[in-house]
Design a protein around this motif. Sequence first.
Motif, PDB file in Angstrom:
ATOM      1  N   GLY A  17       0.889  -1.276   0.003  1.00  0.00           N
ATOM      2  CA  GLY A  17      -0.062   0.063   0.068  1.00  0.00           C
ATOM      3  C   GLY A  17       0.929   1.161   0.022  1.00  0.00           C
ATOM      4  O   GLY A  17       0.591   2.353   0.602  1.00  0.00           O
ATOM      5  N   GLY A  19       1.975   3.062  -2.354  1.00  0.00           N
ATOM      6  CA  GLY A  19       1.641   4.377  -3.531  1.00  0.00           C
ATOM      7  C   GLY A  19       0.934   5.454  -2.943  1.00  0.00           C
ATOM      8  O   GLY A  19       0.893   6.321  -3.773  1.00  0.00           O
ATOM      9  N   GLY A  21      -0.571   7.709   0.871  1.00  0.00           N
ATOM     10  CA  GLY A  21      -0.778   7.863   2.267  1.00  0.00           C
ATOM     11  C   GLY A  21       0.562   7.198   3.181  1.00  0.00           C
ATOM     12  O   GLY A  21       1.583   7.529   3.124  1.00  0.00           O
ATOM     13  N   ILE A  22      -0.025   6.551   4.401  1.00  0.00           N
ATOM     14  CA  ILE A  22       0.933   6.104   5.228  1.00  0.00           C
ATOM     15  C   ILE A  22       1.927   5.390   4.714  1.00  0.00           C
ATOM     16  O   ILE A  22       3.296   5.223   5.006  1.00  0.00           O
ATOM     17  N   ARG A  42      -1.587  -2.017  -5.404  1.00  0.00           N
ATOM     18  CA  ARG A  42      -2.192  -2.435  -6.828  1.00  0.00           C
ATOM     19  C   ARG A  42      -2.402  -1.491  -7.801  1.00  0.00           C
ATOM     20  O   ARG A  42      -2.660  -1.701  -8.854  1.00  0.00           O
ATOM     21  N   ALA A  66       0.761  -4.987  -7.407  1.00  0.00           N
ATOM     22  CA  ALA A  66       0.269  -6.388  -6.905  1.00  0.00           C
ATOM     23  C   ALA A  66      -0.584  -6.461  -6.010  1.00  0.00           C
ATOM     24  O   ALA A  66      -1.128  -5.283  -5.393  1.00  0.00           O
ATOM     25  N   ASP A  67      -1.680  -7.201  -5.748  1.00  0.00           N
ATOM     26  CA  ASP A  67      -2.894  -7.217  -4.871  1.00  0.00           C
ATOM     27  C   ASP A  67      -2.202  -8.088  -3.878  1.00  0.00           C
ATOM     28  O   ASP A  67      -2.358  -9.161  -3.959  1.00  0.00           O
ATOM     29  N   VAL A  68      -2.447  -7.374  -2.462  1.00  0.00           N
ATOM     30  CA  VAL A  68      -2.038  -7.788  -1.372  1.00  0.00           C
ATOM     31  C   VAL A  68      -2.883  -9.295  -1.163  1.00  0.00           C
ATOM     32  O   VAL A  68      -2.518 -10.101  -0.018  1.00  0.00           O
ATOM     33  N   SER A 146      -5.428  -0.122  13.539  1.00  0.00           N
ATOM     34  CA  SER A 146      -6.235   1.028  13.613  1.00  0.00           C
ATOM     35  C   SER A 146      -6.637   1.348  15.029  1.00  0.00           C
ATOM     36  O   SER A 146      -7.082   0.607  15.798  1.00  0.00           O
ATOM     37  N   TYR A 159     -14.445  -3.016   8.667  1.00  0.00           N
ATOM     38  CA  TYR A 159     -13.304  -2.617   9.030  1.00  0.00           C
ATOM     39  C   TYR A 159     -12.943  -2.707  10.277  1.00  0.00           C
ATOM     40  O   TYR A 159     -11.764  -3.005  10.646  1.00  0.00           O
ATOM     41  N   PRO A 189      -3.319   3.847  14.083  1.00  0.00           N
ATOM     42  CA  PRO A 189      -3.048   5.011  13.876  1.00  0.00           C
ATOM     43  C   PRO A 189      -4.631   5.652  14.180  1.00  0.00           C
ATOM     44  O   PRO A 189      -5.740   5.004  13.917  1.00  0.00           O
ATOM     45  N   THR A 191      -7.331   9.139  13.187  1.00  0.00           N
ATOM     46  CA  THR A 191      -7.489   9.831  11.859  1.00  0.00           C
ATOM     47  C   THR A 191      -6.236  10.700  11.365  1.00  0.00           C
ATOM     48  O   THR A 191      -5.757  11.551  11.947  1.00  0.00           O
ATOM     49  N   THR A 192      -5.880  10.045  10.172  1.00  0.00           N
ATOM     50  CA  THR A 192      -4.680  10.821   9.390  1.00  0.00           C
ATOM     51  C   THR A 192      -5.237  11.122   7.928  1.00  0.00           C
ATOM     52  O   THR A 192      -5.885  10.565   7.306  1.00  0.00           O
ATOM     53  N   THR A 194      -5.087  11.187   4.562  1.00  0.00           N
ATOM     54  CA  THR A 194      -4.755  10.459   3.582  1.00  0.00           C
ATOM     55  C   THR A 194      -5.951  10.257   2.378  1.00  0.00           C
ATOM     56  O   THR A 194      -7.195  10.592   2.827  1.00  0.00           O
ATOM     57  N   GLN A 195      -5.938   9.746   1.266  1.00  0.00           N
ATOM     58  CA  GLN A 195      -6.846   9.556   0.477  1.00  0.00           C
ATOM     59  C   GLN A 195      -7.885   8.569   1.136  1.00  0.00           C
ATOM     60  O   GLN A 195      -9.089   8.608   0.567  1.00  0.00           O
ATOM     61  N   LEU A 196      -7.569   7.794   1.836  1.00  0.00           N
ATOM     62  CA  LEU A 196      -8.832   6.877   2.545  1.00  0.00           C
ATOM     63  C   LEU A 196      -9.623   7.497   3.291  1.00  0.00           C
ATOM     64  O   LEU A 196     -10.803   7.647   3.232  1.00  0.00           O
TER      65      LEU A 196
END
Length: 259
Positions: A17, A19, A21-22, A42, A66-68, A146, A159, A189, A191-192, A194-196
């Motif tokens: 992951g 690409g 954020g974290i 991915r 790649a897809d984890v 999280s 989640y 974490p 709240t950070t 990021t795109q999420l």
Amino acid sequence: MTASNRRFEDRVAIVTGAGSGIGASTAMLFAREGAKVWVVDRNRETADAVCRLIVQSGGTAKAIAADVARLDDMRGMVEAVIAEWGRIDVLHNNAGITAIGGVETLSEEEWDRVIDVNLKSIFLCSKFVIPVMRRQGGGAIVNTASVNGMRPAANRDAYSASKGAVISLTKAMALGLAKDRIRVNCICPGTTDTQLVRGVAARLFPDFDTAKRVFVEKEPIGRIAEPEEMAEAVAYLASDVAGFVTGTALVIDGGMILA
Ligand SMILES: NC(=O)c1ccc[n+]([C@@H]2O[C@H](COP(=O)([O-])OP(=O)(O)OC[C@H]3O[C@@H](n4cnc5c(N)ncnc54)[C@H](O)[C@@H]3O)[C@@H](O)[C@H]2O)c1
């Protein structure tokens, strides 16, 4: 900083992951601290972009799409790292997604995807990395859980369940692998930015400023986090100064779960 006092000089680190954020911040920090970094995402474009940033700043990195959540992708990814650099010292299992909804409203597909990407991925990736670390005489795995793994959130059922399980899996792995000098820890974490988080905000609030005000209200420290602050926590857990730390879930949340 001279090469001699960099924390990860000559080490090999995989970040999933990476690409955005974290994960992107962690990959860049590892590289600044001397590691060769395998940037896994991915999304090929963002993985390539992070890799380019690292190389342009004088670091060493390779990107792979790649897809984890796919066993074959994770086996191939680990084989590629070994073929290229011959060792793996650090694994940051970080890729993650969220889905808004409770048990009644989430589809089975949404449930499965969140559990697969957030939880099963750690099983799949670690499965191929652990034998390499064992042969080398040790290593460090840092998973991204999280605060929702400790204090679940309403309407984030899949989640919250996945992140609670990440904390348990981290502890089970830590116990099982301690004799092999493989330390396993996770970060939790809050709240950070990021795109999420921006993606969730876009679905629930009219704009990000409104969302941010709501997020900040829950933060005793009076702001949300930047991804670089999570990267520093990952680097601590992955580095030699944390040599006696295993099985821990490090909360970095501005005091949110205490409030
Ligand atoms: N941002 C927060 O507030 C927050 C809080 C707690 C935990 N986390 C966790 O931090 C981790 C990183 O999230 P982020 O906030 O940086 O989000 P992000 O969306 O910025 O980054 C996540 C990255 O993971 C990649 N990814 C998603 N599914 C993948 C898959 N199947 N295979 C490979 N790559 C995949 C995405 O393409 C993206 O680049 C996640 O595990 C998330 O649950 C985030």
